[in-house]
Write a protein that holds these residues in place. Sequence first.
Motif, short mmCIF file in Angstrom:
data_model
loop_
_atom_site.label_atom_id
_atom_site.label_comp_id
_atom_site.label_asym_id
_atom_site.label_seq_id
_atom_site.Cartn_x
_atom_site.Cartn_y
_atom_site.Cartn_z
N PRO A 36 0.77 -1.22 -0.02
CA PRO A 36 0.05 -0.03 -0.02
C PRO A 36 0.83 1.14 -0.18
O PRO A 36 0.08 2.40 0.18
N CYS A 37 2.07 1.37 -0.21
CA CYS A 37 3.20 2.56 -0.14
C CYS A 37 2.83 3.31 -1.22
O CYS A 37 2.27 2.87 -2.39
N ALA A 38 3.50 4.44 -1.00
CA ALA A 38 2.94 5.45 -2.02
C ALA A 38 3.98 5.19 -3.32
O ALA A 38 3.58 5.65 -4.76
N ASN A 39 4.91 4.39 -3.27
CA ASN A 39 5.61 3.95 -4.57
C ASN A 39 4.85 2.95 -5.35
O ASN A 39 5.21 2.69 -6.60
N CYS A 40 3.92 2.12 -4.65
CA CYS A 40 3.11 1.29 -5.31
C CYS A 40 1.85 1.63 -5.53
O CYS A 40 1.22 0.98 -6.40
N VAL A 41 1.40 2.59 -4.98
CA VAL A 41 -0.22 3.17 -5.13
C VAL A 41 -0.04 4.49 -5.43
O VAL A 41 0.28 5.21 -4.58
#
Length: 109
Positions: A36-41
Motif C-alpha cells: 500500500p505504499c506511495a511507490n506502489c499506489v
Amino acid sequence: MTRPNKVEVHKDKILMQWDDGHGGVHLSKGLREACPCANCVDEWTGERKIVPGSISDNIHIMEANPVGNYAVSIAFSDGHNTGIYRFGILRALCSCEECIAAKAGQTAP
C-alpha cells in the motif's frame, strides 16, 4: 478492530493468529503485489503502479516489524521495504482456505 496476537515470519509467508481466533496466511508474493505504499499506489488516484505479473515468484520476506498497535512493516528480497500494512489490510488479504472460499462466495471445506 481485530488485531494479531501472534505473528510468525517465514521466508515465503507470514502466519498470523488473530485475537478473534482466526489463523491468517499471507503469502510473500501476494503481500508484495498488494503493497500500500506511495511507490506502489498513486496517492491521488489510488491506482496501482505495480505492473501485474512483474513481481517474481521467488520473492521472499526478509523481515516484518510491528508499527505501533496498528500495522506491520515488511521488507522484501527485492529491496522494497516502504510498505506499512495496517491490520485491516492484512486481514482483507488473508489467503487461508476459509478466506479464499468466502471471497469466492463459497463455504470452506
